[in-house]
Structures are given as C-alpha cells and as structure tokens.
Motif scaffolding. Structure first.
Motif, PDB file in Angstrom:
ATOM      1  N   ALA A  33       0.709  -1.392  -0.208  1.00 14.47           N
ATOM      2  CA  ALA A  33      -0.026   0.030   0.021  1.00 14.47           C
ATOM      3  C   ALA A  33       0.817   1.309  -0.088  1.00 14.47           C
ATOM      4  O   ALA A  33       0.500   2.249  -0.548  1.00 14.47           O
ATOM      5  CB  ALA A  33      -0.941  -0.012   1.161  1.00 14.47           C
ATOM      6  N   CYS A  34       2.015   1.320   0.825  1.00  9.39           N
ATOM      7  CA  CYS A  34       2.950   2.271   0.751  1.00  9.39           C
ATOM      8  C   CYS A  34       3.495   2.647  -0.752  1.00  9.39           C
ATOM      9  O   CYS A  34       3.879   3.854  -0.996  1.00  9.39           O
ATOM     10  CB  CYS A  34       3.861   2.057   1.854  1.00  9.39           C
ATOM     11  N   ALA A  35       3.809   1.462  -1.314  1.00 12.72           N
ATOM     12  CA  ALA A  35       4.266   1.690  -2.684  1.00 12.72           C
ATOM     13  C   ALA A  35       3.321   2.465  -3.678  1.00 12.72           C
ATOM     14  O   ALA A  35       3.714   3.178  -4.352  1.00 12.72           O
ATOM     15  CB  ALA A  35       4.725   0.302  -3.123  1.00 12.72           C
ATOM     16  N   LEU A  36       2.247   1.850  -3.457  1.00  7.93           N
ATOM     17  CA  LEU A  36       1.245   2.316  -4.412  1.00  7.93           C
ATOM     18  C   LEU A  36       0.877   3.886  -3.963  1.00  7.93           C
ATOM     19  O   LEU A  36       0.708   4.978  -4.827  1.00  7.93           O
ATOM     20  CB  LEU A  36      -0.211   1.792  -4.341  1.00  7.93           C
ATOM     21  N   ALA A  90       0.103  -6.684 -10.969  1.00  9.36           N
ATOM     22  CA  ALA A  90       1.046  -7.216 -11.678  1.00  9.36           C
ATOM     23  C   ALA A  90       2.591  -7.488 -11.093  1.00  9.36           C
ATOM     24  O   ALA A  90       3.357  -8.165 -11.285  1.00  9.36           O
ATOM     25  CB  ALA A  90       1.072  -6.685 -13.139  1.00  9.36           C
ATOM     26  N   PHE A  91       3.011  -6.048 -10.640  1.00  7.78           N
ATOM     27  CA  PHE A  91       4.188  -6.028 -10.094  1.00  7.78           C
ATOM     28  C   PHE A  91       4.401  -6.886  -8.659  1.00  7.78           C
ATOM     29  O   PHE A  91       5.485  -7.541  -8.491  1.00  7.78           O
ATOM     30  CB  PHE A  91       4.741  -4.548  -9.852  1.00  7.78           C
ATOM     31  N   GLY A 144      13.258 -10.841  -7.888  1.00  7.16           N
ATOM     32  CA  GLY A 144      11.903 -10.516  -8.018  1.00  7.16           C
ATOM     33  C   GLY A 144      11.737  -8.852  -8.194  1.00  7.16           C
ATOM     34  O   GLY A 144      10.983  -8.597  -8.923  1.00  7.16           O
ATOM     35  N   VAL A 145      12.520  -8.235  -7.406  1.00  9.30           N
ATOM     36  CA  VAL A 145      12.488  -6.921  -7.489  1.00  9.30           C
ATOM     37  C   VAL A 145      12.676  -6.197  -8.833  1.00  9.30           C
ATOM     38  O   VAL A 145      12.234  -5.184  -9.339  1.00  9.30           O
ATOM     39  CB  VAL A 145      13.245  -6.117  -6.182  1.00  9.30           C
ATOM     40  N   ALA A 198       9.082  -1.154  -8.027  1.00  8.62           N
ATOM     41  CA  ALA A 198       9.883  -2.021  -7.348  1.00  8.62           C
ATOM     42  C   ALA A 198       9.305  -2.176  -5.980  1.00  8.62           C
ATOM     43  O   ALA A 198       9.933  -3.365  -5.459  1.00  8.62           O
ATOM     44  CB  ALA A 198      11.339  -1.267  -7.449  1.00  8.62           C
ATOM     45  N   LEU A 199       9.083  -1.398  -5.346  1.00  2.00           N
ATOM     46  CA  LEU A 199       8.810  -1.542  -3.809  1.00  2.00           C
ATOM     47  C   LEU A 199       7.583  -2.477  -3.831  1.00  2.00           C
ATOM     48  O   LEU A 199       7.686  -3.244  -2.759  1.00  2.00           O
ATOM     49  CB  LEU A 199       8.394  -0.114  -3.072  1.00  2.00           C
ATOM     50  N   ALA A 200       6.631  -2.319  -4.630  1.00  2.00           N
ATOM     51  CA  ALA A 200       5.487  -3.422  -4.840  1.00  2.00           C
ATOM     52  C   ALA A 200       6.008  -4.502  -4.796  1.00  2.00           C
ATOM     53  O   ALA A 200       5.589  -5.953  -4.610  1.00  2.00           O
ATOM     54  CB  ALA A 200       4.477  -2.938  -5.736  1.00  2.00           C
ATOM     55  N   GLY A 201       7.162  -5.055  -5.784  1.00  2.00           N
ATOM     56  CA  GLY A 201       7.673  -6.119  -6.342  1.00  2.00           C
ATOM     57  C   GLY A 201       8.497  -6.813  -4.898  1.00  2.00           C
ATOM     58  O   GLY A 201       8.514  -7.984  -4.710  1.00  2.00           O
ATOM     59  N   LEU A 202       9.105  -5.953  -4.180  1.00  2.00           N
ATOM     60  CA  LEU A 202       9.494  -6.487  -2.933  1.00  2.00           C
ATOM     61  C   LEU A 202       8.529  -6.928  -1.929  1.00  2.00           C
ATOM     62  O   LEU A 202       8.847  -7.892  -1.462  1.00  2.00           O
ATOM     63  CB  LEU A 202      10.412  -5.197  -2.085  1.00  2.00           C
ATOM     64  N   ALA A 203       7.539  -6.192  -1.947  1.00  2.00           N
ATOM     65  CA  ALA A 203       6.266  -6.756  -0.660  1.00  2.00           C
ATOM     66  C   ALA A 203       5.901  -8.217  -1.602  1.00  2.00           C
ATOM     67  O   ALA A 203       5.534  -9.139  -0.721  1.00  2.00           O
ATOM     68  CB  ALA A 203       5.076  -5.839  -0.826  1.00  2.00           C
TER      69      ALA A 203
END
Length: 346
Positions: A38-41, A57-58, A84-85, A211-216
C-alpha cells in the motif's frame, strides 16, 4: 502538535520489535507485506496523482519470479529477492512508459489492461503452475547462516525491509525529486514551463513504486511458500487502492494503517463473529466470517462519509486544528527588579 515522521518511524519500530511476543509472527509478516504494498502505491497515487489499477502485476510478478528462481534455479534467498524486485522494476518501466502516453482515467485503464495481459501470461505459462500456482517455495537462509524457516527470524528480517522501504519513501518525497513530483501532480503545465520533463519524472516514480510493490510480493511468496493467480489478479489492485484510501492518501504511514485494517478484517472477522455469538447468543454473528467483503464495503463507505482524508489524514487534520485553536498560555518571566513579570499571551 506536529508528530515528526522520524519519531513515528522509531515508535513503529519499537512496537514492531515487541509485537512477536503478543501476536502470531506469520500474521504480523502478512501485515508487513501488504502495508509495504500500500505504501508503494501511495508513492505513485498520493504524491504523483497517478491512479494505477495494475499494481498487482508487480506484486504477483515479483512473487512468481522469486519463487521460480528459488525453486527451479535453486538461488539463495538474497538473490531471489533481487530477481523479483528487478523484474518488477523492469515491468514497471515497460508499463509506465506505455501508460504515460495518456492521463487521467485513460492512464488507469491502460495500467489495468497491461496488468491483465501479465495475468494471462502467468496463467498460460506451464512452468508457473497455471491455476495451481507456484508451490513449495523454500525460505532458505540469510547469508548462509540464519535459518529463515524460523518465523521470528524471518519476521525481524521483514521488519528491517519495511523500515528501510519506509525510510526510502520518506527520503524520496522530501527530496528535490519528490518536490518536483508533487509539483507535477498539482500543476503539470507550470512544471513543464519551468523546464521539467514531466513524463520522465512520472515514469521514474512509477518504476520506484513498482519495485517496492515487487519487494512486497517477493516477501509474501517466501513467507507462505506459494504464489497464486490471486496475487496478479485485478481484484488485488483494487484492494490495495482501498487500503490506501482508508488509511490516508498522501500520508507516509496512512496506507500501512489502511492495509492493517483490511487484512485484520479478512483474518480476524470470523473469530470476532464467533466470540460475539458466544457472548450474546445471537447465531447471526457466526456469519460474519463469510461476509468479509460486505463488512469491508461498509467500513469503506463510513470512512468516505466520515473520514474524507482517511484515518491518518483526519487524525493529522484534527491535531492541526487543535493546535491552532489551543489557548495561548501566559508566560512567567523572571525580572531582577520586581521579581516576576507575567507576560500576556501573544
């Protein structure tokens, strides 16, 4: 009274360090994953003014990449997370570059369409498990020494990832780039007249958010050992928008609060209903566990009607009003001739 973001981060870290003693660590790690998502979005929507309906998708793509790399290629945990990131960032650059050709609702629709394309690629790729998803993803070890099969060890690692990600978001929005991003959100023609390439600024923010969403997503894949089609479905993209709006759009920690609210509703509402049924003798409370979407919708409507800025946004606005309306106290100032002088408030 303004609460410093740095102090808020330290307080959250203190709570996070003590939380495993009172709460199941796996639930806490799930909260961390979705809070980071959520913070990434929010970095893109709250500060860039860009509504993406394809962030799943990410999130899911990074989960599949990390899971495949660790399961099939046998790479260590650290490299699996980086793969992944990296995939999420690359996918964010591709989707962002195409979507930036349009603005407003058209931008949102392009992100949704391209994310659904990624969904069908995952669905049709036999190596990714199709409808069964990718299973038996190992947790591995950290630096070859710390066994991440231990829930508490993995939790503290995830807590560190979340703290670093929040620090990165905080530094980004308070950097010159972040100020330009907000300026582009508020008045794009003015930013263009000042010489800024607004598409480049927006695309950079899109890639960072992806990238942050991918980390999550990679963290969630390692946590549960499985990635499914639900992680790349458009429904999850809409759900993370709901989390962001509930917590507070354009606040650093608001989306994390909104994510915790939604995830706790999904996981604990059934138990709450069972306990209410036992206490009151009303059997209808047992149905709460099957009514999570209805309850979530009601909570969202109440927040829209009563908390237009989100939970954290309204709390911050209340503190600002309280500080502005608080009566000024008189000051007692020592004086060498008459003892003390009472100075009236300004």
């Amino acid at each position: 009274m303004k609460f410093p973001t740095g102090a808020a981060l330290l307080l959250m870290l203190a709570v996070g360090l003590l939380a495993p003693a009172f709460v199941y660590p796996v639930l806490l790690m799930k909260l961390i994953c979705f809070a980071l998502f959520a913070c990434a979005l929010n970095l893109l929507l709250g500060y860039g003014g860009l509504l993406s309906l394809g962030h799943a998708a990410f999130f899911g793509g990074a989960g599949y990449a990390t899971g495949y790399a660790m399961t099939v290629w046998g790479v260590p945990f650290e490299l699996g997370i980086l793969i992944g990131v990296g995939l999420a960032a690359a996918l964010g650059w591709v989707i962002g570059s195409l979507a930036m050709r349009r603005q407003g609702i058209y931008f949102a629709m392009i992100t949704l369409a391209l994310a659904q394309l990624a969904f069908f690629v995952v669905l049709q790729w036999p190596a990714l498990g199709g409808e069964d998803g990718l299973q038996r993803i190992p947790r591995g070890t950290l630096l070859g020494r710390i066994d991440l099969g231990n829930d508490k060890a993995l939790y503290y690692l995830f807590l560190g990832f979340f703290a670093l990600a929040c620090f990165l978001i905080h530094r980004t929005i308070h950097s010159p780039f972040g100020q330009v991003l907000v300026a582009v959100r508020d008045n794009a023609p003015r930013a263009t007249s000042l010489g800024y390439d607004i598409n480049r600024v927006r695309t950079t923010a899109f890639v960072l958010s992806a990238a942050l969403a991918g980390l999550a997503g990679s963290m969630k894949a390692v946590l549960f050992g499985v990635v499914t089609l639900a992680d790349v479905h458009w429904h999850l993209s809409g759900l993370v928008v709901l989390m962001t709006l509930l917590g507070g759009l354009g606040t650093v920690f608001g989306p994390a609060v909104g994510a915790c609210m939604v995830v706790l509703l999904e996981n604990e509402l059934g138990d709450i209903g069972t306990k209410l049924a036992e206490l009151t003798g009303i059997g209808a409370f047992n149905l709460l566990g099957d009514s999570v979407p209805i309850v979530t919708g009601i909570v969202f409507m109440l927040c829209v009607l009563l908390f237009r800025r989100g939970v954290v946004g309204e709390a911050r606005a209340f503190m600002t009003r309280w500080q502005a309306n608080a009566p000024q106290r008189a000051l007692v100032v020592p004086d060498k001739n008459v003892g003390f002088v009472v100075t009236p408030p300004p």
